[in-house]
Design an enzyme around this catalytic site. Structure first.
Site, PDB file in Angstrom:
ATOM      1  N   SER A   1     -11.327 -51.841 115.971  1.00  0.00           N
ATOM      2  CA  SER A   1     -11.185 -52.611 114.733  1.00  0.00           C
ATOM      3  C   SER A   1     -10.917 -54.052 115.144  1.00  0.00           C
ATOM      4  O   SER A   1     -10.469 -54.306 116.272  1.00  0.00           O
ATOM      5  CB  SER A   1     -10.002 -52.035 113.952  1.00  0.00           C
ATOM      6  OG  SER A   1      -9.509 -52.985 113.044  1.00  0.00           O
TER       7      SER A   1
ATOM      8  N   TYR B   1      -1.399 -49.269 112.945  1.00  0.00           N
ATOM      9  CA  TYR B   1      -2.867 -49.226 113.013  1.00  0.00           C
ATOM     10  C   TYR B   1      -3.360 -50.221 114.074  1.00  0.00           C
ATOM     11  O   TYR B   1      -4.179 -49.866 114.928  1.00  0.00           O
ATOM     12  CB  TYR B   1      -3.454 -49.553 111.633  1.00  0.00           C
ATOM     13  CG  TYR B   1      -4.965 -49.534 111.565  1.00  0.00           C
ATOM     14  CD1 TYR B   1      -5.653 -48.342 111.368  1.00  0.00           C
ATOM     15  CD2 TYR B   1      -5.704 -50.716 111.686  1.00  0.00           C
ATOM     16  CE1 TYR B   1      -7.042 -48.329 111.299  1.00  0.00           C
ATOM     17  CE2 TYR B   1      -7.086 -50.716 111.609  1.00  0.00           C
ATOM     18  CZ  TYR B   1      -7.756 -49.519 111.422  1.00  0.00           C
ATOM     19  OH  TYR B   1      -9.133 -49.510 111.357  1.00  0.00           O
TER      20      TYR B   1
END
Ligand SMILES: NC(=O)c1ccc[n+]([C@@H]2O[C@H](COP(=O)([O-])OP(=O)(O)OC[C@H]3O[C@@H](n4cnc5c(N)ncnc54)[C@H](OP(=O)(O)O)[C@@H]3O)[C@@H](O)[C@H]2O)c1
Length: 257
Positions: free
Chosen positions: A157, A170
């Site tokens: 990501s 995350y």
């Protein structure tokens, strides 16, 4: 360095005879890729929790006349080394080899400053997003070693490559994912035929994205299906590219803004 795929047209049988395991295959990007890989001839080993969604994936793939997928209902929360080994044994017994492993399942988790982050939630996100990928990779290495052009693709990501405030566990898990990928890649170089790379899909029209950016117009984003050529290329057409250790960006590869 991202390859440019402007002229890449995947052959309909690009992945014929290949078996590829995908975590988080029931929704979003994982589901689109599971169907897309099957449509190009792969036998997909689909891992996720939700049995109804796994079964509907099976029905869609078989109904379209593509190779029957293998369903492996799996909860990556609380995942342990013996769970990973059981899955590796099942794949070894059924196929004798594995050609690809896509670590795609993830939890977004809370969006909070680390100073207020619930430790239990931190641990949950780290297990689902990072630790399970390490455990699965380690357990699957022997079956991958028997595969054709085997590739382990980790899903990264933007916040895994450059952490941003409030992305919490995350971001930590995705930064760790890049590190795990790089270590497997460097340690396997010249010793193993398995290649390791990471892919940042970039903003994509899924439930997770809507959860992270509730004010965003989903129609402004590429769909999971739009990303398929980048993943097909990695698993079926990147033999001449130095893929081992590469940190890829699907939108850059596909020229998506
Ligand atoms: N969408 C974006 O804009 C974007 C951007 C950058 C990176 N990514 C990354 O791309 C990947 C896919 O994202 P997405 O947007 O497609 O996510 P999504 O729509 O939320 O789908 C997540 C998938 O993960 C599975 N999953 C969640 N928790 C699980 C667990 N405990 N055990 C097993 N499976 C679990 C879900 O299936 P079940 O509920 O059936 O278990 C589902 O199939 C993720 O790694 C994400 O971090 C996405």
């Amino acid at each position: 360095m991202n390859p440019t795929l402007n002229t890449f047209t995947p052959a309909p049988d690009l992945l014929a005879g290949r078996s590829i395991a995908i975590t988080g295959a029931t929704e979003g990007i994982g589901r689109a890729l599971a169907k897309g890989f099957a449509a190009h001839g792969a036998t997909v080993i689909a891992l996720a929790r939700n049995l109804d969604r796994l079964e509907s994936l099976f029905d869609e793939i078989v109904g379209a006349g593509h190779p029957e997928p293998v369903l492996q209902p799996t909860d990556l929360e609380g995942f342990r080394a013996d769970h990973a080994q059981q899955l590796a044994n099942a794949i070894g017994n059924q196929f004798g080899r594995l050609d690809g492993l896509l670590h795609n399942a993830s939890l977004l988790g809370p969006r909070l400053p680390l100073s207020h982050y619930d430790p239990a939630a931190f641990s949950r996100v780290m297990t689902v997003n990072l630790e399970s990928a390490f455990l699965l990779t380690q357990a699957f290495l022997p079956v991958l070693e028997e595969g054709t052009d085997p590739l382990v693709l980790f899903t990264s990501s933007g916040v895994g490559r450059k952490p941003r405030a409030y992305w919490g566990a995350y971001a930590v898990s995705k930064a760790g994912t890049e590190a795990v990928m790089q270590l497997f890649a460097d340690e396997g170089e010249n010793l193993s035929k398995v290649r390791f790379a990471s892919m940042n899909p970039g903003g994509t029209r899924t439930n997770m994205r809507a959860q992270a950016f509730p004010g965003e117009d989903p129609m402004s984003l590429p769909t999971p299906e739009d990303l398929l050529p980048a993943y097909l290329w990695c698993f079926g057409a990147a033999q001449d590219f130095p893929l081992n250790g590469a940190a890829l960006d699907a939108r850059a590869m596909l020229g998506l803004s």
